[in-house]
Design a protein around this motif. Structure first.
Motif, PDB file in Angstrom:
ATOM      1  N   HIS A 121     -77.423  47.368  39.831  1.00 32.40           N
ATOM      2  CA  HIS A 121     -77.683  46.787  38.509  1.00 32.40           C
ATOM      3  C   HIS A 121     -78.637  47.613  37.658  1.00 32.40           C
ATOM      4  CE1 HIS A 121     -76.628  43.749  41.552  1.00 32.40           C
ATOM      5  NE2 HIS A 121     -75.783  43.382  40.611  1.00 32.40           N
ATOM      6  N   GLY A 122     -79.190  48.673  38.237  1.00 31.22           N
ATOM      7  CA  GLY A 122     -80.061  49.565  37.509  1.00 31.22           C
ATOM      8  C   GLY A 122     -80.286  50.825  38.317  1.00 31.22           C
ATOM      9  N   MET A 123     -80.727  51.885  37.632  1.00 32.18           N
ATOM     10  CA  MET A 123     -80.901  53.170  38.294  1.00 32.18           C
ATOM     11  C   MET A 123     -82.077  53.906  37.664  1.00 32.18           C
ATOM     12  SD  MET A 123     -77.692  55.734  38.979  1.00 32.18           S
ATOM     13  CE  MET A 123     -76.588  54.394  39.422  1.00 32.18           C
ATOM     14  N   ILE A 124     -82.946  54.462  38.509  1.00 32.48           N
ATOM     15  CA  ILE A 124     -84.061  55.299  38.068  1.00 32.48           C
ATOM     16  C   ILE A 124     -83.840  56.676  38.689  1.00 32.48           C
ATOM     17  CG2 ILE A 124     -86.565  55.639  38.106  1.00 32.48           C
ATOM     18  CD1 ILE A 124     -86.762  52.545  38.580  1.00 32.48           C
ATOM     19  N   LEU A 125     -83.689  57.702  37.852  1.00 30.68           N
ATOM     20  CA  LEU A 125     -83.399  59.057  38.320  1.00 30.68           C
ATOM     21  C   LEU A 125     -84.585  59.964  37.989  1.00 30.68           C
ATOM     22  CD1 LEU A 125     -79.674  59.307  37.146  1.00 30.68           C
ATOM     23  CD2 LEU A 125     -80.566  58.464  39.326  1.00 30.68           C
ATOM     24  N   LEU A 126     -85.267  60.429  39.018  1.00 29.37           N
ATOM     25  CA  LEU A 126     -86.458  61.260  38.849  1.00 29.37           C
ATOM     26  C   LEU A 126     -86.147  62.696  39.238  1.00 29.37           C
ATOM     27  CD1 LEU A 126     -89.115  58.876  40.480  1.00 29.37           C
ATOM     28  CD2 LEU A 126     -88.433  59.010  38.066  1.00 29.37           C
ATOM     29  N   ALA A 127     -86.409  63.638  38.323  1.00 27.95           N
ATOM     30  CA  ALA A 127     -86.196  65.067  38.597  1.00 27.95           C
ATOM     31  C   ALA A 127     -84.790  65.309  39.130  1.00 27.95           C
ATOM     32  CB  ALA A 127     -87.253  65.584  39.575  1.00 27.95           C
ATOM     33  N   SER A 128     -83.813  64.724  38.471  1.00 20.90           N
ATOM     34  CA  SER A 128     -82.428  64.836  38.909  1.00 20.90           C
ATOM     35  C   SER A 128     -81.692  65.864  38.064  1.00 20.90           C
ATOM     36  CB  SER A 128     -81.749  63.467  38.845  1.00 20.90           C
ATOM     37  OG  SER A 128     -80.502  63.513  39.496  1.00 20.90           O
ATOM     38  N   SER A 129     -80.387  65.997  38.336  1.00 15.00           N
ATOM     39  CA  SER A 129     -79.589  67.048  37.719  1.00 15.00           C
ATOM     40  C   SER A 129     -78.248  66.495  37.277  1.00 15.00           C
ATOM     41  CB  SER A 129     -79.394  68.184  38.731  1.00 15.00           C
ATOM     42  OG  SER A 129     -78.678  69.255  38.161  1.00 15.00           O
ATOM     43  N   ALA A 130     -77.573  67.264  36.415  1.00 13.03           N
ATOM     44  CA  ALA A 130     -76.247  66.866  35.926  1.00 13.03           C
ATOM     45  C   ALA A 130     -75.259  68.002  36.155  1.00 13.03           C
ATOM     46  CB  ALA A 130     -76.319  66.488  34.458  1.00 13.03           C
ATOM     47  N   GLU A 131     -75.301  68.596  37.364  1.00 14.70           N
ATOM     48  CA  GLU A 131     -74.393  69.678  37.695  1.00 14.70           C
ATOM     49  C   GLU A 131     -74.305  69.797  39.219  1.00 14.70           C
ATOM     50  OE1 GLU A 131     -76.060  73.277  36.123  1.00 14.70           O
ATOM     51  OE2 GLU A 131     -77.772  73.256  37.511  1.00 14.70           O
ATOM     52  N   PRO A 132     -73.307  70.524  39.741  1.00 12.97           N
ATOM     53  CA  PRO A 132     -73.238  70.749  41.187  1.00 12.97           C
ATOM     54  C   PRO A 132     -74.441  71.542  41.685  1.00 12.97           C
ATOM     55  CG  PRO A 132     -71.121  71.226  40.144  1.00 12.97           C
ATOM     56  CD  PRO A 132     -72.119  71.044  39.038  1.00 12.97           C
ATOM     57  N   LEU A 133     -74.766  71.348  42.965  1.00 14.88           N
ATOM     58  CA  LEU A 133     -75.925  72.023  43.546  1.00 14.88           C
ATOM     59  C   LEU A 133     -75.793  73.539  43.465  1.00 14.88           C
ATOM     60  CD1 LEU A 133     -78.607  71.826  45.112  1.00 14.88           C
ATOM     61  CD2 LEU A 133     -77.267  71.837  47.224  1.00 14.88           C
ATOM     62  N   ALA A 134     -74.586  74.075  43.620  1.00 18.64           N
ATOM     63  CA  ALA A 134     -74.399  75.532  43.568  1.00 18.64           C
ATOM     64  C   ALA A 134     -74.846  76.102  42.224  1.00 18.64           C
ATOM     65  CB  ALA A 134     -72.941  75.881  43.833  1.00 18.64           C
ATOM     66  N   ASP A 135     -74.580  75.373  41.136  1.00 20.17           N
ATOM     67  CA  ASP A 135     -75.002  75.836  39.812  1.00 20.17           C
ATOM     68  C   ASP A 135     -76.518  75.814  39.691  1.00 20.17           C
ATOM     69  OD1 ASP A 135     -72.313  75.958  39.350  1.00 20.17           O
ATOM     70  OD2 ASP A 135     -72.237  74.299  37.929  1.00 20.17           O
ATOM     71  N   THR A 136     -77.136  74.759  40.225  1.00 21.07           N
ATOM     72  CA  THR A 136     -78.599  74.677  40.190  1.00 21.07           C
ATOM     73  C   THR A 136     -79.217  75.799  41.020  1.00 21.07           C
ATOM     74  OG1 THR A 136     -78.445  72.273  39.970  1.00 21.07           O
ATOM     75  CG2 THR A 136     -80.578  73.168  40.594  1.00 21.07           C
ATOM     76  N   ALA A 137     -78.643  76.068  42.189  1.00 18.21           N
ATOM     77  CA  ALA A 137     -79.168  77.124  43.055  1.00 18.21           C
ATOM     78  C   ALA A 137     -79.050  78.490  42.387  1.00 18.21           C
ATOM     79  CB  ALA A 137     -78.440  77.109  44.394  1.00 18.21           C
ATOM     80  N   ALA A 138     -77.950  78.733  41.674  1.00 17.72           N
ATOM     81  CA  ALA A 138     -77.781  80.005  40.961  1.00 17.72           C
ATOM     82  C   ALA A 138     -78.847  80.152  39.876  1.00 17.72           C
ATOM     83  CB  ALA A 138     -76.382  80.079  40.355  1.00 17.72           C
ATOM     84  N   TRP A 139     -79.141  79.071  39.173  1.00 16.90           N
ATOM     85  CA  TRP A 139     -80.196  79.091  38.148  1.00 16.90           C
ATOM     86  C   TRP A 139     -81.556  79.364  38.787  1.00 16.90           C
ATOM     87  CZ3 TRP A 139     -83.953  75.011  37.458  1.00 16.90           C
ATOM     88  CH2 TRP A 139     -84.746  75.146  36.318  1.00 16.90           C
ATOM     89  N   GLN A 140     -81.820  78.762  39.942  1.00 16.65           N
ATOM     90  CA  GLN A 140     -83.077  79.021  40.643  1.00 16.65           C
ATOM     91  C   GLN A 140     -83.201  80.500  41.026  1.00 16.65           C
ATOM     92  OE1 GLN A 140     -82.899  76.334  43.963  1.00 16.65           O
ATOM     93  NE2 GLN A 140     -83.472  74.537  42.766  1.00 16.65           N
ATOM     94  N   ARG A 141     -82.105  81.099  41.508  1.00 14.11           N
ATOM     95  CA  ARG A 141     -82.137  82.521  41.879  1.00 14.11           C
ATOM     96  C   ARG A 141     -82.417  83.401  40.675  1.00 14.11           C
ATOM     97  NH1 ARG A 141     -77.674  80.985  44.790  1.00 14.11           N
ATOM     98  NH2 ARG A 141     -76.249  82.106  43.424  1.00 14.11           N
ATOM     99  N   GLU A 142     -81.861  83.050  39.529  1.00 17.28           N
ATOM    100  CA  GLU A 142     -82.137  83.832  38.316  1.00 17.28           C
ATOM    101  C   GLU A 142     -83.622  83.771  37.960  1.00 17.28           C
ATOM    102  OE1 GLU A 142     -80.184  85.974  36.684  1.00 17.28           O
ATOM    103  OE2 GLU A 142     -78.773  85.557  38.324  1.00 17.28           O
ATOM    104  N   GLN A 143     -84.224  82.589  38.124  1.00 17.98           N
ATOM    105  CA  GLN A 143     -85.657  82.483  37.884  1.00 17.98           C
ATOM    106  C   GLN A 143     -86.450  83.374  38.847  1.00 17.98           C
ATOM    107  OE1 GLN A 143     -87.324  78.378  36.819  1.00 17.98           O
ATOM    108  NE2 GLN A 143     -85.525  77.875  38.038  1.00 17.98           N
ATOM    109  N   MET A 144     -86.030  83.382  40.126  1.00 14.68           N
ATOM    110  CA  MET A 144     -86.716  84.215  41.116  1.00 14.68           C
ATOM    111  C   MET A 144     -86.608  85.696  40.765  1.00 14.68           C
ATOM    112  SD  MET A 144     -85.548  82.355  44.658  1.00 14.68           S
ATOM    113  CE  MET A 144     -85.797  80.600  44.915  1.00 14.68           C
ATOM    114  N   LYS A 145     -85.408  86.108  40.330  1.00 17.67           N
ATOM    115  CA  LYS A 145     -85.209  87.513  39.964  1.00 17.67           C
ATOM    116  C   LYS A 145     -86.052  87.888  38.752  1.00 17.67           C
ATOM    117  CE  LYS A 145     -80.588  87.142  40.213  1.00 17.67           C
ATOM    118  NZ  LYS A 145     -79.158  87.513  40.165  1.00 17.67           N
ATOM    119  N   ASP A 146     -86.108  87.002  37.770  1.00 14.76           N
ATOM    120  CA  ASP A 146     -86.956  87.254  36.602  1.00 14.76           C
ATOM    121  C   ASP A 146     -88.422  87.391  37.008  1.00 14.76           C
ATOM    122  OD1 ASP A 146     -84.762  87.163  34.952  1.00 14.76           O
ATOM    123  OD2 ASP A 146     -85.105  85.109  34.266  1.00 14.76           O
ATOM    124  N   ASP A 147     -88.852  86.539  37.938  1.00  8.35           N
ATOM    125  CA  ASP A 147     -90.221  86.608  38.463  1.00  8.35           C
ATOM    126  C   ASP A 147     -90.505  87.979  39.079  1.00  8.35           C
ATOM    127  OD1 ASP A 147     -91.697  84.348  37.927  1.00  8.35           O
ATOM    128  OD2 ASP A 147     -91.913  83.751  40.026  1.00  8.35           O
TER     129      ASP A 147
END
Length: 316
Positions: free
Chosen positions: A137-163
């Motif tokens: 009847h209700g939902m609380i979403l904290l630090a969630s995502s709107a894409e497959p995990l593989a896409d999120t992981a690819a974005w994380q790797r790009e951040q690491m490479k930029d670092d």
């Protein structure tokens, strides 16, 4: 408000050990918030061996103080719950969460018409799929995502490479000479090949035990079609310094949902629901987690949840 804690065992493929926390002085059936963990070997308080976030204990304490019940549980294969954590897949986690919702409906102290899922990180990805199986009847979403995990992981790797590319001094020079940023994608591709070329639940990769089943099933899972079917009220909260999910996805979650959805982006808050002055690089923010966890979760998160609960599920 004082509270009463009950140790419970929830029937699923393996018994799940949990804690049902009730407001002490309530004679009526009360709404219940069921908490779905982030990834990793999380117990009912959302503590793992590597990092003790303690978010679910703190969120539970405040929700009960506001007059709501909470139900939190040790993930399969963790703490006092049965099964093997490393052999547990994504769909097993969804099955377990469905079992917890069904269990809550049978508890005489809880209102079966006011069940709320609270998902943090991966728990936010699972909650819409749970809702599709057993509507809540209700939902609380904290630090969630709107894409497959593989896409999120690819974005994380790009951040690491930029670092790595932006590091100064000898260490930065060495990373570039050794082409460490360029090798990240190759390592990931090698690991995925190993995972997808077996049906085993676990593999060993560079001496480390990997949950291959969980990774394969995440490759089959896309939260977006499930989000598009969520018609209950939703509260989505993320921080601007979250480097594990796209912060702006807090608004994408609401855009995809047909029902009432309220989104909040909290300045300087990270994935573990605390604020930091560290950053902006991913390495600096992740390194800062151990400093952040000595503090309670952000007060604005608690207040936003309390306000939303009282508006959407007022207590009689």
């Amino acid at each position: 408000m004082s509270s009463k804690e009950l140790e419970v065992t929830i029937p699923s493929a393996y018994p799940l050990a949990g804690t049902l926390t009730l407001p002490e002085n309530s004679d009526d059936q009360v709404p219940v918030i069921i908490m779905l963990h982030g990834s990793g070997d999380m117990d009912r308080d959302e503590n793992a061996k590597q990092l003790r976030i303690n978010a679910f204990k703190e969120l539970s304490d405040e929700a009960v103080r506001q007059g709501y019940a909470t139900l939190r549980y040790d993930k399969r294969g963790v703490g006092q719950s049965g099964g093997s954590f490393y052999e547990t897949g994504l769909f097993d986690l969804i099955d377990d969460a469905v079992a917890v919702v069904e269990f809550s409906k049978q508890q005489p102290q809880l209102d079966p018409e006011r069940i709320i899922l609270l998902g943090h990180s991966e728990g936010g990805l699972l909650a819409p799929a749970v809702h599709a199986r057993t509507p809540v009847h209700g939902m609380i979403l904290l630090a969630s995502s709107a894409e497959p995990l593989a896409d999120t992981a690819a974005w994380q790797r790009e951040q690491m490479k930029d670092d790595m590319r932006s590091q100064k001094g000898f260490s930065g020079w060495l990373l570039r000479v050794l082409n460490v940023p360029g090798k990240l994608d190759k390592m990931n591709d090698d690991l995925l090949t190993r995972i997808n070329n077996t049906t085993d639940a676990t593999i060993r990769y560079k001496g480390k035990k990997i949950n291959a089943k969980w990774n394969r099933e995440h490759g089959q899972y896309d939260v977006r079609p499930y989000l598009a079917e969520v018609n209950c009220p939703v509260l989505a909260i993320t921080g601007t310094k979250d480097v594990q999910v796209h912060p702006e996805h807090v608004h994408e979650i609401c855009r995809l949902m047909p029902g009432t959805c309220e989104a909040h982006l909290i300045p300087d808050m990270t994935h573990i629901l605390r604020r930091t002055k560290a950053g902006p690089g991913i390495g600096e923010i992740l390194k800062d987690y151990k400093k952040q966890i000595v503090h309670p979760i952000d007060a604005d998160v608690q207040q936003l949840i309390a306000n939303w609960l009282h508006r959407m599920f007022p207590l009689t």
